[in-house]
Scaffold this active site. Sequence first.
Site, short mmCIF file in Angstrom:
data_model
loop_
_atom_site.label_atom_id
_atom_site.label_comp_id
_atom_site.label_asym_id
_atom_site.label_seq_id
_atom_site.Cartn_x
_atom_site.Cartn_y
_atom_site.Cartn_z
NE ARG A 48 -2.35 -1.29 3.57
CZ ARG A 48 -2.87 -1.17 4.73
NH1 ARG A 48 -4.06 -0.70 5.00
NH2 ARG A 48 -2.09 -1.62 5.81
CD GLU A 131 0.24 -26.34 9.14
OE1 GLU A 131 -0.61 -26.22 10.14
OE2 GLU A 131 0.04 -27.40 8.28
CD GLU A 192 -0.60 -6.13 16.82
OE1 GLU A 192 -0.45 -5.04 16.52
OE2 GLU A 192 -0.15 -6.99 16.50
CE LYS A 207 -4.59 -17.73 15.37
NZ LYS A 207 -3.77 -17.44 16.20
#
Length: 433
Positions: A48, A131, A192, A207
């Site tokens: 970007r 994976e 974060e 997940k």
Amino acid sequence: MMRTRPLKVALMGCGVVGSEVARIMTTHAEDLAQRIGAPVELAGVAVRRPDRVRAGIDPSLVTTDAEGLAAREDVDLVVEVIGGIEPARRLITTAFEHGASVVTANKALLAEDGATLHEVAEKHGADLFYEAAVAAAIPLVRPLRESLAGDNVNRVLGIVNGTTNFILDRMDSSGAGYSEALDEATALGYAEADPTADVEGFDAAAKAAILAGLAFHTRVRLDDVHREGLTDVTAADMASAKRMGCTVKLLAICERTPGGRSVTARVHPAMIPLSHPLASVREAYNAVFVESEAAGQLMFYGPGAGGSPTASAVLGDLVSAARNKLNGARGAGESAYTRLPVSPMGDVVTRYHISLDVADKSGVLAQVATVFAEHGVSIDTVRQQGKEGSKNDAWLVVVTHRATDAALSATVEALRRLDTVRGVASIMRVEGE
């Protein structure tokens, strides 16, 4: 004999993971070529912000035209590490339509629309590998999709988010509260600036949807996964767990229901016995415990996030996809052939730990026990202790036998209506026994 014409790879995204993928492709080019049977080289890197310095990447390969890169006829393989739903979905679909196979680490997209992506890949004879989307470097997707394809997996129980595991580990080991542990995780780079996706369970739920689909050969979407975060877990909960010989983990749990006619998928904090292998998973590590009929109990453990571990999984998939390209073959496709329904959370059966703030007077325990009995929830143990600083209130901790989530919820609602119950301080499931 090695093919001399290189397989061309388009890299979508060049952040922490993407830049590590590019670095490994460059520094280990000869080894990768030997393993694949042909060289692989970057055809382009879509970003970007092209003005950012990206060490080790030829500036002439950098482009902001991700659509154009995905549609190039000379591109054999696309690696998508942008994340999010769009434009990732559009770019992956474009790659398939132009004959390229795709390697992605995009758990959110796979949990949201994995079935459609598999259909498009199959239509165009391409591979879809992911994976890295579940537990970074831990080999988990391939064992579930291939190695255990002939077995019946009954349960998957896992710690699949390193941030939350670090926070709970700190709360357990140091007695810290949630806010203190989160601050430490942020300072060390495990959390974060906005930790919502991790601490509210969104990351783990995505997940869980992928794991349930793989384990039970059925389609499970993110919306099918019951989700609870860990923001309400307190130091008192951790202390109660210790008294029971347990610890607290944020678990992704995918199960076949009794009889195998449906499945459940959920993410929530739970107490697990210290004797369970998952209890010893510390810091920001991930681990997934798989229970199957023939293979028995299997555990997969390792770093579940980070640039290098995730890039390792991406490169492993890249090698597999490249080999298939050379041989004109495809890898294992979608395994959603059973079409099992996903049962609601109310049908889940487990044990519960309930902490009640009650009036400290005679007859309270009898009232509470009556409510449990009326809703068919059997009590295993009860512990009462005085509330510090108060002569009129006490803590009542009840641990139940196995019951449905719906029965427990109805019990709790009835308890809240008792005059002698000041409040329901916490409810936590007990798993892994």
